[in-house]
Structures are given as structure tokens and as C-alpha cells.
Scaffold this motif. Sequence first.
Motif, short mmCIF file in Angstrom:
data_model
loop_
_atom_site.label_atom_id
_atom_site.label_comp_id
_atom_site.label_asym_id
_atom_site.label_seq_id
_atom_site.Cartn_x
_atom_site.Cartn_y
_atom_site.Cartn_z
N ILE A 60 0.88 -1.16 0.00
CA ILE A 60 0.00 0.00 0.00
C ILE A 60 0.92 1.21 0.00
N GLY A 61 1.00 1.89 -1.13
CA GLY A 61 1.89 3.03 -1.24
C GLY A 61 3.33 2.63 -0.99
N GLN A 62 3.96 3.32 -0.04
CA GLN A 62 5.37 3.06 0.26
C GLN A 62 5.58 1.84 1.13
N TYR A 63 4.50 1.25 1.65
CA TYR A 63 4.63 0.10 2.55
C TYR A 63 4.52 -1.19 1.75
N VAL A 64 5.61 -1.95 1.71
CA VAL A 64 5.71 -3.12 0.84
C VAL A 64 5.97 -4.38 1.68
N THR A 125 1.45 -3.06 9.35
CA THR A 125 1.99 -2.17 8.32
C THR A 125 3.48 -2.46 8.24
N PRO A 126 3.95 -3.01 7.11
CA PRO A 126 5.36 -3.41 7.02
C PRO A 126 6.30 -2.31 7.51
N PRO A 127 7.28 -2.70 8.34
CA PRO A 127 7.70 -4.07 8.66
C PRO A 127 7.13 -4.63 9.96
N GLY A 281 -8.44 4.88 -2.39
CA GLY A 281 -8.62 4.16 -3.64
C GLY A 281 -7.47 4.50 -4.57
N ASN A 282 -7.80 4.98 -5.74
CA ASN A 282 -6.78 5.47 -6.66
C ASN A 282 -5.99 6.60 -5.99
N PRO A 283 -4.67 6.47 -5.88
CA PRO A 283 -3.91 7.51 -5.18
C PRO A 283 -3.87 8.84 -5.91
N ASN A 284 -4.22 8.85 -7.20
CA ASN A 284 -4.18 10.08 -7.98
C ASN A 284 -5.48 10.24 -8.78
#
Length: 370
Positions: A60-64, A125-127, A281-284
Motif C-alpha cells: 500500500i503506497g510506500q509500505y511493501v 503495516t510493514p515491517p 482508492g486510486n492515489p491520484n
Amino acid sequence: MTVKPEYLTANQSFVLHPGGKFSYEQRPVPNLESDRDVIVRIVATGLCGSDVHYWQHGRIGQYVVENPIILGHESSGIIVKCGDNVSDLAVGDRVMLEPGFACNICHYCRSGRYNLCESMRFAATPPYDGTLAKYYRAPSNCCYKLPPHISLRDGSMIEPLSVAVHSCRLAGSLQESSVAVFGAGPVGLLCSAVARAFGASTVVAIDIVESRLTSAIKHGATHTYKMSTESPEANARTLLDSIGLKYGFDAVLDATGAEPCLSCGIHALTRGGTFVQVGLGNPNPSIPVGQICDKEAVFKGSFRYGPGDFKLAIDLLNSRRVKLDGLVTHEFSFDQAEEAFKNVVGRAGIKSVIYGPDLDETEANQCASN
């Protein structure tokens, strides 16, 4: 349900691996990291859209999801161990967890906006591991006693209820106001309930699923509207006409993140009104910025919850101004956890809850008193 500290056993956990595969693992029982920590025996965990998103998309976004991670963050349970400096909680207390641990020293924390803390350790939320396990460590200040009439199962709903409280507070004073809530999923329904509890005279729940709109009437909505395939502008006109609002809504809360809902909500907003973006939803997305400027509207983002939101959520339950009856529609044992995730993807019912390992489901549904 009572678990004595000396009987803490291996920490059975439900783990998501990179690539979307689940497994059950025996993890170590967490240790107290300070004398203000507690260990909670997890009883019930509600599934959130973010849990499913990590499973299906790996980020989700920057969290991988780069390493195995335990999901889950909407949890209630029983305290089974306390640090030496914990004075307001005791072994055996029924609690709801606030799943984000802020640093308490940064600019954002010190200014009273700890939900924006850049060092936040947020469950699932990673990590950072989440709560789909037998035991979970938390600072005592992130644990809240449940009202006696709230079951541990329904207690898992307090986290999304706090999201709704935070969003409605961002909308400003709602006394005698008109409010539109896009999305009649768990958070949207709770936004409707909180808006009504905050004094809104008109609360319209908007969705495309008829059964969810029926539930909305039971949870604060005074009206419902089923979105059509027409343009956002046309939907906005029909929506306002259907309830006789000449100037538009004082506040709009979008719990969907869907572009058509954002656009419709902005078109349906009154001049000088407040739009609060709750769902992702859609980030942009493409939105009618011209409408926001022309109306001199306030557009706010809402992120989790902040100081006082959990307490207010519990106060609303304790006073029975907000009720959770009927929101949990699907219940799963721990060994059915993957089935629960699939159930959420299928949009079945409203809220799915997973019970902790080795737990009698009857106990989770009991209240401390009637």
C-alpha cells in the motif's frame, strides 16, 4: 475467559508471505519491552480492507510486504501479563487495542497529532507484525477497557469506529447539519452512526449495494441513495432532489476512495462546505477542483485517528448513542483465517471477524454484564 501468566504458550500466528501465500507459524511469545507494557491474549480481530490489499497486491503506497508479516490490527482481547509500572489495567481486563505506537517525542506527537508521527509503529503495516496471533505486546496506554455491555467480538469494531470519530470531528460541528456518507461498508456505516450521534439532522448513506443501504438505516442514516451509472453531476442533482436539499450538504465524507464518489460528493457539497476523504482508492484521482474553488469548499484528508478519538468512540458505545448490533456478519475460527480473507474479497456481508487460536467462540460473544 482467564489465562494466567504462567501458562503462556507458543504464539500461534497467521503469516502472510511475499507473493500472497499464507501459513500458520509458531512464533515466540512476546516479551514486555518496558514496565508500562502489557501482553494481550487476542480474542477477536476484524478484517480491514488494508489487510486484504496487502494480501492481494503486496503493498500500500510506500509500505511493501518484503518479508513475512502477521496481518490484523482491529483486535480486542484479555490482558494476561502487566509490566511493573502498569497501574490502570490488570490481568483479566477486557480491552480493545489501539494498534499504532507513536514515538511521543517528535514535532507531530508533541503538537497533538501523533497519528502523523513518522516513526509510528503500526500493526500490520510493514515491517511491523499485526495481531492475528495468540499474544500481542502493547503499551498500556494503547489499551482501553471495554464497556461491560460490549462483547469482545464487537470490541474489535472500536478501531474502525475511532476512524469514523476522527473523520466526523474533522468535518467540524455537525449539529443540525446535513451529511452525505459515500460507502456503506463498515467504516461508512460507522461514519453515519457517529454523524447522527454528533447531532446531524440529515445523514444520507450512498452505495451501490442495496443490502448495505438497508443496514445504513439501522446505523444512523436518515436517508439512503443508490448510485446510478449516470455522471457524477447527474447523480449529485438526483441525490439532492431526492431529499429536498436546495443548497447541498454541509459535510461530505467519502469512505470509498472511488473517483465517481469523490466527484459526486464535491458536486453535492454546499458552498463553504467541508469534504473529508476517509477511504483510499486510486492515489491520484481526477476530481473537480474548479468546484472546490468555486464553492470555497474545505477538502480534508483523514488519517486513522488521533488524541481522544478512541476514548470518545468508547464513550459513544457506553452511552449507547452508537450501537454495533448487526455489523459483524461473518465469524471465522483461527484455522479458517484464509477463508475469512476470501469472504471479504467477495464483499459478503459487512464485517468479518476472526477469533484467536484455541478460543471458544461463545466466550468472544459474551459481555461482562448485560
